[in-house]
Write a protein that holds these residues in place. Structure first.
Motif, mmCIF file in Angstrom:
data_model
loop_
_atom_site.group_PDB
_atom_site.id
_atom_site.type_symbol
_atom_site.label_atom_id
_atom_site.label_comp_id
_atom_site.label_asym_id
_atom_site.label_seq_id
_atom_site.Cartn_x
_atom_site.Cartn_y
_atom_site.Cartn_z
ATOM 1 N N HIS B 152 0.831 -1.198 0.000
ATOM 2 C CA HIS B 152 0.000 0.000 0.000
ATOM 3 C C HIS B 152 0.868 1.253 0.000
ATOM 4 C CE1 HIS B 152 -2.858 2.796 2.431
ATOM 5 N NE2 HIS B 152 -2.955 3.032 1.154
ATOM 6 N N ARG B 153 1.757 1.345 0.969
ATOM 7 C CA ARG B 153 2.629 2.514 1.082
ATOM 8 C C ARG B 153 4.062 2.036 1.263
ATOM 9 N NH1 ARG B 153 0.155 7.415 0.044
ATOM 10 N NH2 ARG B 153 1.483 8.478 1.547
ATOM 11 N N ASN B 154 4.992 2.792 0.728
ATOM 12 C CA ASN B 154 6.393 2.401 0.800
ATOM 13 C C ASN B 154 7.211 3.667 0.769
ATOM 14 O OD1 ASN B 154 8.448 0.575 0.919
ATOM 15 N ND2 ASN B 154 8.456 0.082 -1.262
ATOM 16 N N GLN B 155 8.018 3.913 1.761
ATOM 17 C CA GLN B 155 8.701 5.205 1.821
ATOM 18 C C GLN B 155 10.040 5.108 2.525
ATOM 19 O OE1 GLN B 155 5.336 6.843 3.862
ATOM 20 N NE2 GLN B 155 6.487 7.067 5.767
ATOM 21 N N SER B 156 10.878 6.079 2.256
ATOM 22 C CA SER B 156 12.208 6.060 2.841
ATOM 23 C C SER B 156 12.721 7.483 3.005
ATOM 24 C CB SER B 156 13.133 5.256 1.920
ATOM 25 O OG SER B 156 14.430 5.262 2.430
ATOM 26 N N TYR B 157 13.266 7.761 4.175
ATOM 27 C CA TYR B 157 13.827 9.084 4.486
ATOM 28 C C TYR B 157 15.194 8.903 5.108
ATOM 29 C CZ TYR B 157 9.267 11.023 3.567
ATOM 30 O OH TYR B 157 8.113 11.401 2.941
ATOM 31 N N GLU B 158 16.105 9.802 4.765
ATOM 32 C CA GLU B 158 17.413 9.744 5.410
ATOM 33 C C GLU B 158 17.850 11.156 5.760
ATOM 34 O OE1 GLU B 158 20.391 7.578 3.271
ATOM 35 O OE2 GLU B 158 21.787 7.618 4.970
ATOM 36 N N PHE B 159 18.115 11.359 7.039
ATOM 37 C CA PHE B 159 18.513 12.680 7.529
ATOM 38 C C PHE B 159 19.992 12.617 7.904
ATOM 39 C CE2 PHE B 159 14.042 11.865 8.355
ATOM 40 C CZ PHE B 159 13.448 12.906 7.659
ATOM 41 N N GLY B 160 20.850 12.957 6.955
ATOM 42 C CA GLY B 160 22.291 12.814 7.141
ATOM 43 C C GLY B 160 22.711 11.396 6.770
ATOM 44 N N ASP B 161 23.975 11.244 6.437
ATOM 45 C CA ASP B 161 24.474 9.957 5.952
ATOM 46 C C ASP B 161 24.586 8.969 7.114
ATOM 47 O OD1 ASP B 161 25.889 7.793 4.973
ATOM 48 O OD2 ASP B 161 27.019 9.031 3.556
ATOM 49 N N VAL B 162 23.634 8.065 7.196
ATOM 50 C CA VAL B 162 23.545 7.186 8.359
ATOM 51 C C VAL B 162 24.603 6.081 8.314
ATOM 52 C CG1 VAL B 162 22.068 5.401 9.394
ATOM 53 C CG2 VAL B 162 21.178 7.704 9.004
ATOM 54 N N PRO B 327 12.919 10.356 16.780
ATOM 55 C CA PRO B 327 14.032 11.242 17.183
ATOM 56 C C PRO B 327 13.663 12.304 18.228
ATOM 57 C CG PRO B 327 13.559 11.394 14.797
ATOM 58 C CD PRO B 327 12.414 10.715 15.452
ATOM 59 N N VAL B 328 12.437 12.299 18.732
ATOM 60 C CA VAL B 328 12.010 13.433 19.579
ATOM 61 C C VAL B 328 12.519 13.324 21.017
ATOM 62 C CG1 VAL B 328 9.976 14.675 20.472
ATOM 63 C CG2 VAL B 328 10.014 13.912 18.100
ATOM 64 N N THR B 329 12.759 12.116 21.517
ATOM 65 C CA THR B 329 13.124 11.994 22.934
ATOM 66 C C THR B 329 14.616 12.202 23.215
ATOM 67 O OG1 THR B 329 12.944 9.642 22.447
ATOM 68 C CG2 THR B 329 11.242 10.580 23.851
ATOM 69 N N TYR B 330 15.486 11.640 22.355
ATOM 70 C CA TYR B 330 16.929 11.697 22.643
ATOM 71 C C TYR B 330 17.670 12.296 21.460
ATOM 72 C CZ TYR B 330 14.910 8.088 25.555
ATOM 73 O OH TYR B 330 14.072 7.398 26.394
ATOM 74 N N GLU B 331 18.756 12.981 21.770
ATOM 75 C CA GLU B 331 19.545 13.599 20.701
ATOM 76 C C GLU B 331 20.060 12.511 19.764
ATOM 77 O OE1 GLU B 331 22.234 15.885 23.065
ATOM 78 O OE2 GLU B 331 20.960 17.675 22.906
ATOM 79 N N LEU B 332 19.734 12.676 18.506
ATOM 80 C CA LEU B 332 20.075 11.669 17.502
ATOM 81 C C LEU B 332 20.607 12.417 16.286
ATOM 82 C CD1 LEU B 332 19.912 8.702 16.495
ATOM 83 C CD2 LEU B 332 17.566 9.180 15.783
ATOM 84 N N PRO B 333 21.933 12.388 16.080
ATOM 85 C CA PRO B 333 22.519 13.232 15.027
ATOM 86 C C PRO B 333 22.055 12.873 13.619
ATOM 87 C CG PRO B 333 24.207 12.530 16.587
ATOM 88 C CD PRO B 333 22.963 11.758 16.921
ATOM 89 N N ARG B 334 21.865 11.592 13.356
ATOM 90 C CA ARG B 334 21.425 11.187 12.011
ATOM 91 C C ARG B 334 20.381 10.078 12.115
ATOM 92 N NH1 ARG B 334 27.077 11.159 8.525
ATOM 93 N NH2 ARG B 334 27.454 13.401 8.718
ATOM 94 N N PHE B 335 19.483 10.062 11.147
ATOM 95 C CA PHE B 335 18.351 9.137 11.264
ATOM 96 C C PHE B 335 17.892 8.719 9.883
ATOM 97 C CE2 PHE B 335 13.532 8.890 12.116
ATOM 98 C CZ PHE B 335 13.587 7.589 12.578
ATOM 99 N N LYS B 336 17.763 7.421 9.708
ATOM 100 C CA LYS B 336 17.186 6.897 8.467
ATOM 101 C C LYS B 336 15.962 6.076 8.812
ATOM 102 C CE LYS B 336 18.297 4.343 4.267
ATOM 103 N NZ LYS B 336 19.359 3.641 3.512
#
Ligand code: FES
Ligand code: FES
Lengths: 164, 809
Positions: B152-162, B327-336
């Motif tokens: 149905h749905r398929n998605q991908s996000y990357e915030f900085g090179d993980v 990513p809202v609770t703890y500092e997380l520099p990069r996230f995929k």
């Protein structure tokens, strides 16, 4: 086999009043209260005896009205949530449920109140364990039960004070 | 700030009606000449409808109308991108319980009997029972839309090179988790009563959390002007997300009332409520998390696979929510974050309390416990050292305003005696800790628009009565009480002088509905704007009489007075009369739209919120190694609420959330089984009854000690944040962590049942890895990620090309 009549007519004694009513004989007490006597304070969550939302008192004992045929109730003393208040003044259980969080959505409340009433009539000072047991057959999805226990405890205190 | 009403324990405004049984839920309503409706549901999980013969049912005495999919050519769905449902199935049924036809008759008994006279010929199709099967079986497609096959749905996000960050980490933890589906189980079964009012317009009184969305969908499906339809949301006997989607039955009774010109009522039975579902998605998760040797996160790669059931429902949003709040609770520099939702032949999943976020929260918080264990750190300290800061951005560009998470952790550690218990209790006993966050309303509406999310109208007259109108709906959470309290505080009067008219599309301004913990914040801010406008008028009129300046007029305890001399005063009622004389009839409106979010990439609309609540929880357990039985003697929870409006209700929401979380952790599951081949081989719900779907009773529920952490949030009315959903979230992982502390086994799966504990203990005894949980994650064809640089890597919130970006770093 004798034919089952379409409707039966009888007088049910509800909250101290004799109410004449006619209904299809297969109807449960729950259905007759809600549909034929317009006493919709008694709720239902399953109609299979699994949730306790439909609890009323019959001859002082909690009973699941969804499992009881109304025709079986002639001549018995039926109490529902509508009969709980004293005139326009809330019963201590009702006041406590409204004040200390015993009722969130209110859907389980009538069944809880009637079950608790039977408990407090038997045991004016029940322990928390006894309260937990007494309402173990009444499911509540909102409160996590704690404020219900607290409401019953508060009502028990008020009722004991009233008696003194 | 000193308040008259806010923060004081008080009888809720609807408390009396609930305790007397006078509150009228949908099934308590009856009208003259009312008829009753029942639905015929599919016995097949997946089949083509070859023919439907209703002629015998139509002739049955007492039957007034039989409807089929023929009468419902127009599809609907709660989300504009998932208009894939029909009130009654046309051509295809997609799960056991899918409605196929409806009978309207003089009573339920007759309607039920006539259902048995409808003859439907089905041609069964291959059944898809799990996401793994959905990935492996592109044909037959359950729907002819979606990404491909049965995805149905398929998605991908990357915030900085993980990958780069993971490669540089001191440790990388890789863990798989599974969270079973479960359902809302509101005590009230959905009911609806449709009728034609005297003015010829359609009225539906129904158990819904979202009358506005239902209103829009009805207009579309029935092809009528919305102005000719009135939706009244009756008080709900619990919602928890289960009454957010428009239900098949709602369209059916409306159509029937329009055809027959008579009132038509339906009340789903409990089995049908399990089919209506829209509950918690089963989610398989894979976390790859990098940490430094002193226990700080470097990057996380999260993959999720959702079992969506047979329809889209809120699925596009649910899919996002299996990652966006991570990513809202703890500092997380990069996230995929990669997520995929599949269709299967089961009742549709949707939003349940916490909507999509309890599953990844479970995985994240259990993994942190493993990290603390491995690095020899205290799990509370580990978290305290990396909580996100107030007024900061996440790698994914969510803006965090206020946060009381650190305070929550400290408080719950103190209340529970954590330091004397963790890793110190005798064998078989343990404590576990976990934290969480939730939104105070979604920043973006379900359908895209630039209109207010909530509107409130106030009407005052010389009697001193204040009537407040708002489309918000009461589920038991106390939205009417919040509304009355806020207006009362703003006008300095007792809440009992306020009459709330809510949840009626004919008379109340639009509020989007009771979901995503949005009501207190959005309705509340709209209410305060309206109250502020009225107060200006009252102050202007009173100032003349009190011989002071309007800005010096104060409102408190039913009095209106001059700040400099409280003896210069009049009653609130007098002030209203003066203002009515000066300005004419008194009233005001207020509305609220959330602030614009900083993220600008496609998909950045899911996750932003005007504020986030935070919770921390400690669960204590006793685990019997002989039976695997888990007893929970006590739970402590601290919730960052900003400001409690009525502490009785706030505490009730926290305990109710903990209760529901504990039920999910220990026993609740919406699971399916195949009937034996000789019985049809259909995929059926295993436990569609209150008796067999296990939930906690009064005897199972431990005592919960609650601390409300109050640090008012500037975006919220009097600083009040949400409390309806957040406190559920940390309970499941805290329980799992407590089981580990007690007996040294990891159950990486919810629910955590005795058989799983026993199995893990057996493995431990044999010297195998003492763990029960998923062993593998299937190959999911996630798309190439939308790549966005985090704020601290010179990002601007827009998508960029990954290779260019890597060059920049
Ligand atoms: S309705 Fe009687 S027990 Fe549920
Ligand atoms: S108050 Fe809602 S079910 Fe008990």
């Amino acid at each position: 086999m004798s034919a089952v009549p379409d409707r039966v007519h009888m007088t049910l004694r509800v909250n101290g009043e004799d109410l004449p009513v006619s209904f299809a004989p297969y109807k449960t007490l729950l259905e007759v209260l809600r549909e034929d006597l317009n006493l919709t304070g008694t709720k239902h969550g399953c109609e299979l005896g699994e949730c306790g939302a439909c609890a009323v008192l019959v001859d002082g004992e909690p009973l699941l009205s969804c499992l009881e045929l109304a025709v079986e109730c002639e001549g018995r003393e039926i109490q529902t949530v509508e009969g709980l208040a004293r005139g326009n003044e809330l019963h201590p259980l009702q006041a406590a449920f409204a004040d200390v969080g015993g009722s969130q959505c209110g859907y389980c409340t009538s069944g809880m109140l009637m079950t608790a009433k039977a408990l407090l009539e038997r045991e004016p000072a029940p322990s928390r364990e006894r309260i937990k047991e007494a309402i173990a057959g009444n499911l509540c999805r909102c409160t996590g039960y704690q404020q219900i226990w607290e409401s019953i405890e508060q009502a028990a205190r008020v009722m004991r004070e009233e008696r003194e | 700030m000193k308040f008259d009403t806010i923060g004081k324990p008080r009888r809720r405004v609807d408390g009396r009606a609930k305790a007397t049984g006078q509150l009228r839920f949908a099934d308590d309503l009856a009208l003259p000449r009312m008829l009753h409706c029942k639905l015929l549901r599919s016995p097949h999980p997946h089949a083509q409808i070859e023919s439907i013969d209703v002629s015998r049912a139509e002739k049955h005495p007492g039957v007034h109308l039989v409807l089929t999919g023929e009468q419902f050519p127009i599809p609907y769905g709660i989300m504009p991108v998932a208009q894939d449902e029909h009130a009654l199935a046309r051509e295809r049924v997609r799960f056991v319980g899918d409605p196929v036809a409806a009978v309207v008759a003089t009573d339920e008994q007759t309607a039920g009997a006539a259902l048995g006279l409808i003859e439907v010929k089905y041609r069964p199709l291959a059944t898809i029972a799990s996401p793994e099967e959905a990935l492996a079986t592109p044909e037959p497609r359950i729907h002819d839309y979606g990404e491909q096959g049965n995805i149905h749905r398929n998605q991908s996000y990357e915030f900085g090179d993980v990958d780069q960050a993971l490669a540089k980490s001191d440790h990388v933890f890789e863990d798989l988790f599974f969270y079973e589906g479960n359902t809302h189980l509101a005590m009230e079964q959905q009911a609806s009563l449709a009728s034609i009012e005297g003015d010829g317009k359609l009225l539906i009184q129904t158990s819904t959390q979202n009358p506005h969305y239902l209103h829009r969908q009805l207009a579309r499906v029935l092809q009528m002007p919305a102005a000719h339809i009135r939706v009244i949301a009756t008080p709900n006997g619990g919602g928890f997300g289960g009454k957010c989607d428009p239900g098949n039955h709602e369209f059916v009774v409306c159509k029937a009332a329009l055809i027959l010109g008579r009132p038509v009522k339906i009340c789903l039975n409990r089995e049908e409520v399990f089919y209506q579902h829209r509950g918690r998605h089963p989610v398989l998760m894979k976390f790859r998390t990098g940490v430094t040797k002193d226990g700080r996160l470097t990057a996380m790669h999260l993959q999720t696979l959702l079992d969506g059931g047979a329809y889209g429902s809120h699925g596009p949003a649910s899919t996002f929510y299996t990652g966006v709040l991570t990513p809202v609770t703890y500092e997380l520099p990069r996230f995929k974050f990669e997520a995929c939702r599949t269709f299967t032949n089961k009742p549709a999943c949707g939003p349940k309390r916490g909507h999509g976020t309890p599953q990844p929260r479970f995985g994240q918080e259990v993994q942190l416990d493993k990290i603390a264990e491995k690095l020899g750190l205290d799990p509370a300290e580990l978290r305290l050292n990396m909580v996100t800061k107030a007024d900061s951005l996440t790698a994914s560009w969510l803006h965090i305003g206020s946060t009381g998470l650190a305070e929550c952790i400290r408080k719950v550690v103190e209340m529970s005696g954590w330091k004397d218990k963790h890793r110190k209790l005798p064998p078989g006993r343990g404590v576990g800790l976990a934290c969480s966050t939730y939104m105070c309303g979604a920043g973006v509406s379900i359908y895209w628009n630039k209109l207010p999310h909530s509107g409130v109208q106030l009407l005052l007259d010389r009697s001193g009565q204040v009537t407040v109108y708002c489309g918000a709906t009461e589920l038991g959470q106390g939205s009417d009480d919040v509304l009355a309290a806020l207006i009362a505080e703003a006008l300095g009067i007792d809440p009992s002088f306020i009459r709330c008219v809510t949840g009626d599309t004919a008379t109340t301004p639009i509020d989007l509905g009771s979901y995503s913990s949005r009501v207190t914040i959005m309705m509340g801010n709209a209410a305060l704007q309206a109250a502020g406008r009225v107060r200006e008028q009252l102050a202007a009129a009173a100032a003349e009489q009190l011989d002071t300046l309007p800005e010096r007029v104060r409102f408190s305890q039913g009095r209106v007075y001059a700040a400099e001399d409280p003896n210069k005063a009049m009653s609130f009622v007098e002030a209203v009369a003066l203002a009515e004389g000066k300005f004419g009839t008194l009233g005001a409106v207020g509305s609220y739209s959330p602030p614009k979010a900083p993220g600008r990439y496609k998909g950045a609309g899911v996750g932003p919120s005007p504020a986030y609540s935070f919770s921390a929880c400690v669960v204590e357990t006793e685990v019997d190694p002989a039976t695997g039985w888990i007893t929970v003697p006590k739970i402590w929870i601290a919730h960052d609420i900003g400001q409690a409006i009525n502490p009785v209700l706030a505490r009730g929401q926290v305990i109710g959330g903990v209760y529901m979380g504990l039920g999910e952790a220990l026993m609740e599951e919406q699971v399916f089984r195949r009937l034996p081949a000789k019985l049809s081989g259909a995929l059926v719900h295993r436990t569609p009854s209150l008796l067999e779907y296990k939930s906690l009773t009064s005897l199972d529920m431990p005592e919960v000690e609650v601390a409300l952490i109050e640090d008012p949030d500037p975006n919220c009315p009097y600083g009040a944040k949400e409390v309806g959903q957040g406190p559920l979230l940390p309970v499941m992982p805290a329980l799992a962590n407590a089981v580990f502390d007690a007996v040294g086994v990891r159950i990486d799966e919810v629910p955590i049942t005795p058989d799983k504990v026993l199995h893990a203990l057996e493995k431990k005894a044999k010297g195998e890895a003492p763990r029960v949980g998923p062993e593998s994650f299937p190959a999911v064809p996630y798309p190439a990620p939308i790549f966005v640089l985090p704020p601290w890597e010179d990002g601007d919130g827009n998508e960029v090309k990954k290779n260019d970006a890597s060059a920049v770093v």
